[in-house]
Design a protein around this motif. Structure first.
Motif, PDB file in Angstrom:
ATOM      1  N   LEU A 205       2.355   9.038   5.329  1.00  0.00           N
ATOM      2  CA  LEU A 205       1.818   9.465   4.039  1.00  0.00           C
ATOM      3  C   LEU A 205       0.409   9.980   4.246  1.00  0.00           C
ATOM      4  O   LEU A 205      -0.355   9.400   5.001  1.00  0.00           O
ATOM      5  CB  LEU A 205       1.784   8.244   3.099  1.00  0.00           C
ATOM      6  CG  LEU A 205       0.977   8.369   1.803  1.00  0.00           C
ATOM      7  CD1 LEU A 205       1.689   9.259   0.815  1.00  0.00           C
ATOM      8  CD2 LEU A 205       0.763   6.986   1.178  1.00  0.00           C
TER       9      LEU A 205
ATOM     10  N   GLU B  63     -11.259   7.686  -3.995  1.00  0.00           N
ATOM     11  CA  GLU B  63     -10.472   7.577  -5.233  1.00  0.00           C
ATOM     12  C   GLU B  63     -11.379   7.556  -6.454  1.00  0.00           C
ATOM     13  O   GLU B  63     -11.000   8.011  -7.533  1.00  0.00           O
ATOM     14  CB  GLU B  63      -9.609   6.313  -5.200  1.00  0.00           C
ATOM     15  CG  GLU B  63      -8.498   6.420  -4.182  1.00  0.00           C
ATOM     16  CD  GLU B  63      -7.743   5.128  -3.954  1.00  0.00           C
ATOM     17  OE1 GLU B  63      -6.686   5.174  -3.331  1.00  0.00           O
ATOM     18  OE2 GLU B  63      -8.220   4.060  -4.386  1.00  0.00           O
TER      19      GLU B  63
ATOM     20  N   PHE C 241       0.835  -1.200   0.000  1.00  0.00           N
ATOM     21  CA  PHE C 241       0.000   0.000   0.000  1.00  0.00           C
ATOM     22  C   PHE C 241       0.869   1.249   0.000  1.00  0.00           C
ATOM     23  O   PHE C 241       1.953   1.259   0.565  1.00  0.00           O
ATOM     24  CB  PHE C 241      -0.979  -0.009   1.183  1.00  0.00           C
ATOM     25  CG  PHE C 241      -0.356   0.001   2.545  1.00  0.00           C
ATOM     26  CD1 PHE C 241       0.108   1.177   3.112  1.00  0.00           C
ATOM     27  CD2 PHE C 241      -0.257  -1.171   3.283  1.00  0.00           C
ATOM     28  CE1 PHE C 241       0.666   1.182   4.373  1.00  0.00           C
ATOM     29  CE2 PHE C 241       0.303  -1.169   4.551  1.00  0.00           C
ATOM     30  CZ  PHE C 241       0.771   0.013   5.095  1.00  0.00           C
TER      31      PHE C 241
ATOM     32  N   CYS D  82       2.409   2.565  -2.502  1.00  0.00           N
ATOM     33  CA  CYS D  82       3.523   2.601  -3.445  1.00  0.00           C
ATOM     34  C   CYS D  82       3.126   3.160  -4.806  1.00  0.00           C
ATOM     35  O   CYS D  82       3.965   3.318  -5.678  1.00  0.00           O
ATOM     36  CB  CYS D  82       4.142   1.221  -3.607  1.00  0.00           C
ATOM     37  SG  CYS D  82       5.098   0.765  -2.168  1.00  0.00           S
ATOM     38  N   GLY D  83       1.840   3.408  -5.004  1.00  0.00           N
ATOM     39  CA  GLY D  83       1.464   4.091  -6.243  1.00  0.00           C
ATOM     40  C   GLY D  83       0.651   3.287  -7.243  1.00  0.00           C
ATOM     41  O   GLY D  83       0.607   3.652  -8.417  1.00  0.00           O
TER      42      GLY D  83
ATOM     43  N   THR E  33      -2.668   2.957  -7.464  1.00  0.00           N
ATOM     44  CA  THR E  33      -3.845   3.692  -7.931  1.00  0.00           C
ATOM     45  C   THR E  33      -3.455   4.906  -8.758  1.00  0.00           C
ATOM     46  O   THR E  33      -4.051   5.165  -9.809  1.00  0.00           O
ATOM     47  CB  THR E  33      -4.704   4.092  -6.723  1.00  0.00           C
ATOM     48  OG1 THR E  33      -4.991   2.911  -5.971  1.00  0.00           O
ATOM     49  CG2 THR E  33      -5.997   4.750  -7.152  1.00  0.00           C
ATOM     50  N   VAL E  34      -2.435   5.629  -8.315  1.00  0.00           N
ATOM     51  CA  VAL E  34      -1.974   6.793  -9.080  1.00  0.00           C
ATOM     52  C   VAL E  34      -1.550   6.343 -10.479  1.00  0.00           C
ATOM     53  O   VAL E  34      -1.890   6.971 -11.481  1.00  0.00           O
ATOM     54  CB  VAL E  34      -0.815   7.507  -8.345  1.00  0.00           C
ATOM     55  CG1 VAL E  34      -0.173   8.556  -9.237  1.00  0.00           C
ATOM     56  CG2 VAL E  34      -1.321   8.135  -7.056  1.00  0.00           C
TER      57      VAL E  34
HETATM   58  N1  ADP Z   1       3.729   8.865 -10.014  1.00  0.00           N
HETATM   59  C1  ADP Z   1       3.621   9.502  -8.836  1.00  0.00           C
HETATM   60  N2  ADP Z   1       4.030  10.789  -8.717  1.00  0.00           N
HETATM   61  C2  ADP Z   1       3.954  11.439  -7.553  1.00  0.00           C
HETATM   62  N3  ADP Z   1       3.473  10.886  -6.422  1.00  0.00           N
HETATM   63  C3  ADP Z   1       3.048   9.623  -6.455  1.00  0.00           C
HETATM   64  C4  ADP Z   1       3.095   8.855  -7.665  1.00  0.00           C
HETATM   65  N4  ADP Z   1       2.626   7.633  -7.409  1.00  0.00           N
HETATM   66  C5  ADP Z   1       2.268   7.621  -6.105  1.00  0.00           C
HETATM   67  N5  ADP Z   1       2.529   8.809  -5.521  1.00  0.00           N
HETATM   68  C6  ADP Z   1       2.285   9.131  -4.106  1.00  0.00           C
HETATM   69  O1  ADP Z   1       2.007   7.938  -3.392  1.00  0.00           O
HETATM   70  C7  ADP Z   1       0.717   7.999  -2.792  1.00  0.00           C
HETATM   71  C8  ADP Z   1       0.045   6.658  -2.796  1.00  0.00           C
HETATM   72  O2  ADP Z   1      -0.200   6.249  -4.096  1.00  0.00           O
HETATM   73  P1  ADP Z   1      -1.389   5.251  -4.428  1.00  0.00           P
HETATM   74  O3  ADP Z   1      -1.422   5.080  -5.898  1.00  0.00           O
HETATM   75  O4  ADP Z   1      -2.648   5.682  -3.802  1.00  0.00           O
HETATM   76  O5  ADP Z   1      -0.874   3.926  -3.721  1.00  0.00           O
HETATM   77  P2  ADP Z   1      -1.500   2.468  -3.673  1.00  0.00           P
HETATM   78  O6  ADP Z   1      -2.698   2.462  -4.584  1.00  0.00           O
HETATM   79  O7  ADP Z   1      -0.410   1.571  -4.150  1.00  0.00           O
HETATM   80  O8  ADP Z   1      -1.830   2.218  -2.260  1.00  0.00           O
HETATM   81  C9  ADP Z   1      -0.018   9.066  -3.570  1.00  0.00           C
HETATM   82  O9  ADP Z   1      -1.012   9.675  -2.792  1.00  0.00           O
HETATM   83  C10 ADP Z   1       1.100  10.030  -3.926  1.00  0.00           C
HETATM   84  O10 ADP Z   1       1.380  10.862  -2.844  1.00  0.00           O
END
Ligand code: ADP
Ligand code: MG
Lengths: 586, 442
Positions: B336, A267, A236, A238-239, A241-242
């Motif tokens: 975070l 989201e 979790f 690590c990005g 969803t982004v």
């Molecule tokens: N490509 C990116 N650029 C900048 N920040 C990022 C990026 N990917 C993730 N983040 C940061 O990491 C956080 C968590 O990402 P998220 O995609 O929600 O994680 P996961 O879905 O793996 O739990 C985001 O809120 C953002 O702060």
């Protein structure tokens, strides 16, 4: 209709006694004193039927009546699906009343009163088969094909076809004649059971061309193909969803189906709010116009979570059959697997690893196999590209969902905790990740044609430098800065240049977030010319200082519009900075 | 609980485990409440006429001929103006010596908000703590836990944060709270003169653990009432969710369910999500923000409880004692706030995102330098400067005893960067550097 009586209740698992026939996965309605609850048959044991209820069973009593509907869980397919926000059972969330979801409230997936401008594509006397295009309407900007019923067997003749004009989806637009003089009236809407792959195409092909995502570390290093499959496992934060959101915004697809499966409601709200505003860089249309969202967030009923990915996939297949490039995304497939686990535990089935059902790998691989690029009966191509995220427990990739998915998906985008901790986003591990499609000759061929003759060599070279950079880093950790030769420092920093400028990409920057292939090629060439150059350094401290500035200037280039004055300005500065230390061989 | 008249009384219990008992009864609804030998219980399984009840207070001493009576409805709470300022137990009964509640009886644990009726969280919550406001900015409608070892002062920090926010209501859900901590909250809220915005549901370590299972629903149904009907900004404090999850595992193990990782039930994710997803921003201004505590054992976040939590919540605030300065800090690496993007640089100064990221990156450089040092290698001049920067940064910004405005946090960030680094070493966008870089007097 078969009727039954409730005999047992354990959370959303209900046991129903019946006397008449019932089929596996059949849908039934349970008559609760407050509402009718929809449920699906998941196991049959003699006259005891196990059903999973798509709603809360609070207040349900033994003896409640159950009516079996004779069909499996189906979706309605017709114009008007795009831009919709559905729940996992394809209920239109926007037409539901009230702020809170009321159980037993089911809304129509399609607008029955809207009139569409229909244009026929066949004429009286033509022969058609299941899935053939009878006509089209314009849905947003897409030519939405009205297809012959997917359930047709053999070849049918057009008895009549509606002329150009305005019709609702319930209006009859054609009548077909079958072999034995059977007549079949056709409207613009049809139903299809979600757990059955929608076929009606000539054949499935091996993916052969890249699906551009605008994300450098994917397109350049490990491209996904049109009709390809990929997955994004990661702890979790690590990005995942982004990254998926970035792909859903930027990918070069005609249609994007987003399944929010058991994750955060906020989201999805982000997509609800942003997609009507954001533009598709390729068409200038609003993103929402090509998108359908299936939202079954983590607080919504668990059984519907399982259904949601199938609903999304069936809609994707439907648009694929119109000859479109469809991208389907699911976040997160682990939540779907967990929904299966919850039910399997309630049914006291023999558990497999980590208490997941034994057949989990088969279920996952069946699902991924629904993606693909196909040749339709009329010779056109259509594709469903599928990318799912996986949320491994404890971030450990040796767990059943990740392992099963690894066998099913051809691209692996592993997010690394270490990269994420040091904010090296997207945190896709450049060494562990892979795209099996790079091994496909046909993909190699199209990539070479599309980008350049030596593209694959460039990418391999970059990959090699990243690997060697990592080795040097490990050595320095053991031996210290002084313990390795100066060239090692240079090598390490060259790999850092690739990391910072090619791999890393700011998903929140207006410019940097989207990098078209042409720009990717330009930047990789630029970076590799630096990597290939020789530099004169006296001591290792100089190396870091020097390359930090190289990285800084290249990053400023990434942040500037491609080939803008600004971009060229930084490029000039970079050239002169390079001249300071670069060895020039006359 | 109020007992209604003319209820059938059963006196034959077939089976008793530590947390559940079963008996034969008819016309019982799923999740309905019952009284078993004077204790509150809830229906968790029905098989024909065999009913399994989860007894919240535990089953010690329940005889097989104990009286069982079904109440005909799921758990409820009386909500009305007289609930404000009150301290209640898990069942919503007063424990503060005050009068019984008289409000309207509402079902707890109701349905979820239709996602299309949600608004995107957008209002910044300022706490004065830079480890939060600068690096992990919070927004109304967010859900976020503190991850902390049991010896960290998380209850103190939660109370402090709660009182500094401008929430209309603060709802405390105490699960397995020590009596001392319960009194701490009570005194702190009283002393702050904020009692009228507080409502507390308390299960202490002296109460039976299974009772904890209703506490979050009590708190969140109350929150929904104020956020949805009264359009108020509600802050819910859940402490400690690890003890809540432990109670879940007690019940599921007693019901012979197959445990998954760390002997937690396979449904842990859904169970926790149902609670946390109650956090919401409504379009008309009402909101529910959840700040929780998940205690860790030995900082292990891969354990099923923090792990599932992390997948559900919108980030986490990781508390740790910094040995250099001897203070508790919000660890910038492992913390975070996923919603910070929505406000930083928009409702805060434009340089916020870059200052935040750069400072954390420099702090990371310091961590690498420290590893080098520990391995006995020489430090470069850059390493030395990074270490000095990290120390100042920890003291002036990361420590939880900091209480300043966000602009001041940003200015401090620039000052510390300029003190130890040159402009091109920080790699911040040029226009921002030109605008904010302080000219240091050497
Ligand atoms: N490509 C990116 N650029 C900048 N920040 C990022 C990026 N990917 C993730 N983040 C940061 O990491 C956080 C968590 O990402 P998220 O995609 O929600 O994680 P996961 O879905 O793996 O739990 C985001 O809120 C953002 O702060
Ligand atoms: Mg996610």
């Amino acid at each position: 209709m078969t009727k039954g009586i409730v005999k047992g209740i354990i959370a959303n698992l209900v046991i129903v006694e019946v006397d008449d026939p019932v089929s596996q996965n059949e849908i039934c309605m349970i008559r609760h004193s407050e509402a009718e609850l929809m449920a699906e048959v998941i196991k049959i044991g003699g006259n005891l039927i196990y059903v999973q209820v798509f709603e809360s069973t609070r207040g349900l009593k033994i003896g409640a009546e159950v009516e079996f509907l004779g069909n499996m869980l189906e979706v309605s397919l017709g114009p008007g699906i795009l831009s919709r926000n559905y729940d996992g059972l394809q209920n239109n969330l926007d037409t539901m009343k009230g702020v809170f979801l009321k159980r037993g409230e089911y809304t129509d997936a399609l607008d029955r009163s809207k009139e569409w401008e229909f244009v026929p594509l066949v004429k009286k006397g033509d022969e058609v088969q299941a899935g053939d295009w009878l006509g089209e309407v314009t849905e947003n900007r897409i030519k939405h094909k009205i297809m012959a019923p997917f359930t047709l067997e053999g070849s049918w003749k057009i008895e009549s076809i509606a002329g150009k004009g305005l019709y609702t989806i319930n209006d009859e637009i054609a009548v077909l004649n079958g072999k034995d003089d059977s007549r079949l009236p056709v409207t613009m809407v049809q139903k299809w059971p979600v757990k059955k792959p929608l076929k009606c195409f000539r054949n499935k092909l091996r993916p052969f061309r890249i699906l551009e995502t605008g994300i450098r570390t994917i397109d350049t290093l490990n491209p996904i193909t049109e009709g390809g499959t990929g997955f994004i496992p990661g702890p979790f934060g690590c990005g995942k969803t982004v990254l998926q959101h970035a792909i859903s915004r930027q990918a070069e697809a005609d249609i994007v189906i987003v399944a929010a499966c058991g994750e955060r409601a906020n989201e999805v709200v982000e997509i609800f709010k942003e997609f009507p505003e954001l533009e598709d860089a390729r068409t200038g249309a609003k993103l929402i116009e090509r998108t359908t969202i299936i939202a079954n967030t983590s607080n919504m009923p668990v059984a519907a979570r399982e259904a949601s990915v199938y609903t999304a996939m069936t809609i994707a297949e439907y648009y694929r059959n119109m000859g479109l490039k469809v991208l389907m995304l699911a976040d997160s497939t682990s939540r779907w697997a967990q929904a299966l686990r919850e039910m399997s535990n309630r049914m006291e089935e023999l558990p497999g690893p980590d208490a997941y059902p034994m057949d989990l790998p088969a279920i996952i691989s069946n699902f991924y196999s629904r993606a693909g690029i196909v040749k339709l009966n009329n010779g056109e191509y259509g594709s469903v590209t599928f990318i799912g995220t996986v949320s491994p427990a404890g971030g450990n990739l040796k767990e059943p969902v990740t392992e099963a998915t690894k066998k099913a998906a051809r691209c692996f985008y592993g997010l690394s905790q270490e990269r994420s901790d040091s904010k090296r986003y997207p945190a896709i591990d450049p060494i562990d990740s892979y795209s099996k499609y790079l091994e496909y000759e046909e993909v190699q061929k199209t990539l070479t044609e599309l980008i350049s003759e030596n593209w694959l060599d460039m990418v391999e070279y970059a990959r090699d430098i990243i690997k060697r950079g990592k080795e040097v880093k490990e050595q320095i950790n053991i031996l210290g800065d002084d313990g390795v030769p100066l060239e090692h420092h240079t090598l390490l920093w060259k790999s850092e240049v690739i990391d910072f400028v090619i791999l890393q990409q700011d998903a929140f920057d207006e410019v940097d977030r989207m990098c078209p292939l042409e720009r990717q090629k330009y930047m990789l060439s630029k970076v590799l010319s630096i990597v290939r150059a020789d530099f004169t350094f006296q001591k290792f401290e100089e190396v870091a200082l020097y390359f930090r500035e190289v990285i800084n200037l290249l990053k400023q280039m990434n942040y500037a519009p491609f080939q803008s004055e600004q971009f060229k300005g930084y490029e000039k500065q970079l050239e002169s900075h390079l001249k300071e230390k670069e060895v020039v061989y006359e | 609980m109020n007992k209604k008249a003319f209820k059938k009384i059963y006196t034959k219990i077939n089976q008793i485990t530590k947390a559940t008992c079963s008996l034969k009864a008819d016309n019982v609804g799923y999740e309905e409440l019952a009284i078993v030998d004077g204790r509150l219980a809830q229906v968790v399984k029905i098989m024909g006429n065999e009913i399994t009840l989860q007894v919240f207070a535990g089953t010690e001493g329940i005889p097989t001929n104990g009286e069982v009576m079904f109440l005909g409805h799921p758990p409820t709470l009386r909500i009305g103006p007289d609930i404000e300022g009150r301290f209640l137990n898990a069942y919503g009964d007063p424990i503060d010596g005050g009068p019984e509640l008289t409000g309207e009886e509402v079902e707890i644990g109701g349905p979820s908000v239709n996602p299309v009726r949600r608004e995107q969280p957008s209002q910044l919550i300022a706490t004065g703590i830079a480890g939060i406001d600068l690096n992990n900015t919070l927004v109304t409608g967010q859900k976020i836990p503190f991850f902390a070892d049991p010896d960290q002062p998380f209850n103190q920090i939660m109370a402090l944060v709660a009182l500094r926010t401008d929430a209309d209501k603060i709802i405390l859900a105490g699960m397995g709270l020590s009596n001392d901590d319960y009194l701490f909250y009570k005194n702190t809220f009283e002393n702050a003169g904020s009692l009228d915005r507080i409502i507390a549901f308390i299960n202490t370590t002296e109460d039976p653990p299974v009772e904890r299972l209703i506490v979050p629903d009590m708190a969140l149904s109350t929150a929904e009432y104020y956020a949805s009907e009264k359009k108020q900004k509600v802050l819910v404090l859940l402490t400690d969710m690890t003890l809540y999850a432990d109670a879940l595992s007690i019940v599921s193990n007693r019901m012979d369910q197959i445990p998954s990782k760390d002997s937690m039930p396979g449904s842990l994710y859904s169970d926790l999500a149902k609670i946390y997803e109650k956090a919401v921003q409504f379009p008309d201004g009402g909101s529910i923000t959840i700040i929780a505590v998940t205690t860790l054992s030995g900082g292990d976040i891969t354990h099923a409880i923090p792990d599932n939590t992390g997948y559900i919540t919108e980030g986490q605030l990781f508390l740790r004692r910094d040995t250099d300065i001897g203070k508790v800090i919000v660890d910038p690496f492992r913390s975070l706030s996923r919603l910070k993007q929505l406000v930083i640089g928009k409702q805060t100064r434009e340089d916020h995102p870059q200052v935040m990221n750069t400072a954390v990156r420099l702090y990371a450089d310091a961590a690498n330098a420290r590893t080098k040092q520990e391995n006995g290698f020489d430090l470069t001049n850059y390493d030395e400067r990074a270490l000095k920067f990290a120390r100042d940064y920890t003291e002036e910004l990361l420590a939880v005893d900091v209480n300043i405005k966000i602009d001041e946090m940003l200015d401090t960030g620039w000052r510390l960067m300029a003190k130890y680094f040159s402009k091109n070493e920080v790699g911040i966008r040029e226009d921002l550097v030109n605008k904010y870089w302080p000219e240091v007097k050497k």
